[in-house]
Each structure stands twice: as structure tokens, then as C-alpha cells.
Motif scaffolding. Structure first.
Motif, PDB file in Angstrom:
ATOM      1  N   SER A 138       0.827  -1.206   0.000  1.00 16.65           N
ATOM      2  CA  SER A 138       0.000   0.000   0.000  1.00 16.65           C
ATOM      3  C   SER A 138       0.860   1.254   0.000  1.00 16.65           C
ATOM      4  N   TYR A 139       1.863   1.284   0.863  1.00 16.89           N
ATOM      5  CA  TYR A 139       2.767   2.437   0.893  1.00 16.89           C
ATOM      6  C   TYR A 139       3.563   2.555  -0.401  1.00 16.89           C
ATOM      7  N   ALA A 140       4.047   1.445  -0.910  1.00 15.40           N
ATOM      8  CA  ALA A 140       4.840   1.482  -2.144  1.00 15.40           C
ATOM      9  C   ALA A 140       3.997   1.969  -3.319  1.00 15.40           C
ATOM     10  N   PHE A 141       2.778   1.452  -3.451  1.00 13.75           N
ATOM     11  CA  PHE A 141       1.905   1.894  -4.545  1.00 13.75           C
ATOM     12  C   PHE A 141       1.557   3.366  -4.397  1.00 13.75           C
ATOM     13  N   SER A 142       1.252   3.802  -3.177  1.00 11.58           N
ATOM     14  CA  SER A 142       0.904   5.206  -2.967  1.00 11.58           C
ATOM     15  C   SER A 142       2.075   6.122  -3.282  1.00 11.58           C
ATOM     16  N   LEU A 143       3.269   5.719  -2.864  1.00 16.61           N
ATOM     17  CA  LEU A 143       4.446   6.537  -3.161  1.00 16.61           C
ATOM     18  C   LEU A 143       4.772   6.553  -4.648  1.00 16.61           C
ATOM     19  N   THR A 144       4.291   5.586  -5.386  1.00 17.41           N
ATOM     20  CA  THR A 144       4.465   5.564  -6.836  1.00 17.41           C
ATOM     21  C   THR A 144       3.384   6.386  -7.527  1.00 17.41           C
ATOM     22  N   ILE A 145       2.181   6.347  -7.001  1.00 15.93           N
ATOM     23  CA  ILE A 145       1.055   7.049  -7.610  1.00 15.93           C
ATOM     24  C   ILE A 145       1.233   8.564  -7.525  1.00 15.93           C
ATOM     25  N   LEU A 146       1.691   9.076  -6.381  1.00 17.45           N
ATOM     26  CA  LEU A 146       1.796  10.525  -6.191  1.00 17.45           C
ATOM     27  C   LEU A 146       2.704  11.212  -7.218  1.00 17.45           C
ATOM     28  N   PRO A 147       3.916  10.723  -7.473  1.00 18.29           N
ATOM     29  CA  PRO A 147       4.730  11.382  -8.508  1.00 18.29           C
ATOM     30  C   PRO A 147       4.127  11.260  -9.903  1.00 18.29           C
ATOM     31  N   CYS A 148       3.462  10.133 -10.173  1.00 17.58           N
ATOM     32  CA  CYS A 148       2.813   9.977 -11.480  1.00 17.58           C
ATOM     33  C   CYS A 148       1.702  11.005 -11.652  1.00 17.58           C
ATOM     34  N   ILE A 149       0.937  11.249 -10.606  1.00 20.11           N
ATOM     35  CA  ILE A 149      -0.120  12.262 -10.665  1.00 20.11           C
ATOM     36  C   ILE A 149       0.483  13.632 -10.944  1.00 20.11           C
ATOM     37  N   ALA A 150       1.548  13.968 -10.216  1.00 18.18           N
ATOM     38  CA  ALA A 150       2.181  15.273 -10.415  1.00 18.18           C
ATOM     39  C   ALA A 150       2.776  15.390 -11.818  1.00 18.18           C
TER      40      ALA A 150
ATOM     41  N   LEU B 178       2.150  17.725 -17.307  1.00 17.23           N
ATOM     42  CA  LEU B 178       2.047  17.580 -18.762  1.00 17.23           C
ATOM     43  C   LEU B 178       0.757  18.189 -19.305  1.00 17.23           C
ATOM     44  N   LEU B 179      -0.317  18.081 -18.533  1.00 17.30           N
ATOM     45  CA  LEU B 179      -1.606  18.619 -18.962  1.00 17.30           C
ATOM     46  C   LEU B 179      -1.745  20.114 -18.680  1.00 17.30           C
ATOM     47  N   GLY B 180      -0.741  20.713 -18.054  1.00 22.02           N
ATOM     48  CA  GLY B 180      -0.776  22.136 -17.770  1.00 22.02           C
ATOM     49  C   GLY B 180      -1.529  22.498 -16.510  1.00 22.02           C
ATOM     50  N   ILE B 181      -1.835  21.517 -15.678  1.00 22.41           N
ATOM     51  CA  ILE B 181      -2.520  21.779 -14.413  1.00 22.41           C
ATOM     52  C   ILE B 181      -1.469  22.217 -13.403  1.00 22.41           C
ATOM     53  N   PRO B 182      -1.684  23.354 -12.746  1.00 23.90           N
ATOM     54  CA  PRO B 182      -0.692  23.790 -11.758  1.00 23.90           C
ATOM     55  C   PRO B 182      -0.619  22.810 -10.580  1.00 23.90           C
ATOM     56  N   ILE B 183       0.577  22.579 -10.098  1.00 20.99           N
ATOM     57  CA  ILE B 183       0.774  21.644  -8.992  1.00 20.99           C
ATOM     58  C   ILE B 183       0.698  22.425  -7.685  1.00 20.99           C
TER      59      ILE B 183
ATOM     60  N   ALA C 205      -1.365  22.348  -3.597  1.00 18.56           N
ATOM     61  CA  ALA C 205      -1.897  21.398  -2.611  1.00 18.56           C
ATOM     62  C   ALA C 205      -3.337  21.022  -2.940  1.00 18.56           C
ATOM     63  N   LYS C 206      -4.122  21.998  -3.383  1.00 20.03           N
ATOM     64  CA  LYS C 206      -5.525  21.716  -3.714  1.00 20.03           C
ATOM     65  C   LYS C 206      -5.643  20.812  -4.929  1.00 20.03           C
ATOM     66  N   SER C 207      -4.860  21.103  -5.965  1.00 19.82           N
ATOM     67  CA  SER C 207      -4.994  20.296  -7.179  1.00 19.82           C
ATOM     68  C   SER C 207      -4.519  18.869  -6.956  1.00 19.82           C
ATOM     69  N   VAL C 208      -3.429  18.691  -6.229  1.00 17.15           N
ATOM     70  CA  VAL C 208      -2.935  17.340  -5.961  1.00 17.15           C
ATOM     71  C   VAL C 208      -3.911  16.589  -5.058  1.00 17.15           C
ATOM     72  N   SER C 209      -4.474  17.267  -4.069  1.00 21.91           N
ATOM     73  CA  SER C 209      -5.458  16.619  -3.199  1.00 21.91           C
ATOM     74  C   SER C 209      -6.672  16.165  -3.998  1.00 21.91           C
ATOM     75  N   LEU C 210      -7.144  17.009  -4.897  1.00 24.86           N
ATOM     76  CA  LEU C 210      -8.284  16.648  -5.726  1.00 24.86           C
ATOM     77  C   LEU C 210      -7.951  15.482  -6.650  1.00 24.86           C
ATOM     78  N   GLN C 211      -6.767  15.488  -7.221  1.00 25.59           N
ATOM     79  CA  GLN C 211      -6.360  14.407  -8.112  1.00 25.59           C
ATOM     80  C   GLN C 211      -6.207  13.093  -7.364  1.00 25.59           C
ATOM     81  N   VAL C 212      -5.650  13.129  -6.168  1.00 24.60           N
ATOM     82  CA  VAL C 212      -5.523  11.911  -5.359  1.00 24.60           C
ATOM     83  C   VAL C 212      -6.907  11.394  -4.980  1.00 24.60           C
ATOM     84  N   LEU C 213      -7.803  12.296  -4.648  1.00 25.15           N
ATOM     85  CA  LEU C 213      -9.169  11.896  -4.322  1.00 25.15           C
ATOM     86  C   LEU C 213      -9.852  11.252  -5.531  1.00 25.15           C
ATOM     87  N   ILE C 214      -9.675  11.831  -6.698  1.00 27.30           N
ATOM     88  CA  ILE C 214     -10.280  11.276  -7.913  1.00 27.30           C
ATOM     89  C   ILE C 214      -9.707   9.891  -8.216  1.00 27.30           C
TER      90      ILE C 214
END
Length: 92
Positions: free
Chosen positions: A38-50, A55-60, A62-71
Motif C-alpha cells: 500500500s505504501y509502495a503503490f501510494s508513493l508511486t502514484i503521487l509522482p505519477c499524478i504530479a 504535462l496537462l498544464g494543471i498547476p501543482i 496542494a488543492k490540485s494534488v489533493s483533488l487528483q488523489v481523491l479522484i
């Protein structure tokens, strides 16, 4: 203090835990292995999201990353529910 625990669980445990439930059957991992995955997958998912948000031009922020992790977590939960629902119908 409570908000830090909630953030810790949201970012570093929950997405990976749901993903481990999707990828591995119920009795294939013991609880310690599932926590480690669980920790390994989560630590892999977060950099991929960022990375993909950048790449999509979404500013990085705290709010945008929180929303993306929630999605992503909600998508994983949906996949797990669909996967689990399909297995219960096969047994009956």
C-alpha cells in the motif's frame, strides 16, 4: 494533529491499499505485505499524478494534488466494487 493523520492516510496509504485490493486476491498477501504494498503503490502514484498534471498544464498546488488523489482513489474504489461485484455473481 488530526488533520495530519487524515492527510497521511489519504496520500500515503489509501490509494495504494485500494490498488492492492484490486491487484491481489484476498488471501494471497498477509496484512504486513499488504501494508508495505500500500505504501509502495501510494508513493508511486503521487509522482505519477504530479507528472501527468504538469504535462496537462494543471498547476501543482496542494488543492490540485489533493483533488487528483481523491479522484484516483474514487476510481480505484469503483474498480474494486465492480471487480468484487462480478466475483460474487459468479459464485451464485
Amino acid at each position: 494533529m488530526e488533520i495530519l493523520i487524515l492527510i497521511y492516510i489519504l496520500y500515503l496509504f489509501l490509494p495504494g491499499f485500494i490498488l492492492s485490493l484490486i491487484l491481489f486476491e484476498k488471501n494471497t498477501l498477509d496484512p504486513f505485505e499488504r501494508i508495505i504494498f500500500s505504501y509502495a503503490f501510494s508513493l508511486t502514484i503521487l509522482p505519477c499524478i504530479a507528472f501527468y498534471a504538469n504535462l496537462l498544464g494543471i498547476p501543482i498546488t496542494a488543492k490540485s494534488v489533493s483533488l487528483q488523489v481523491l479522484i484516483i482513489t474514487l476510481v480505484f474504489i469503483s474498480i474494486f466494487i465492480i471487480q468484487k461485484g462480478g466475483k460474487t455473481h459468479e459464485k451464485t
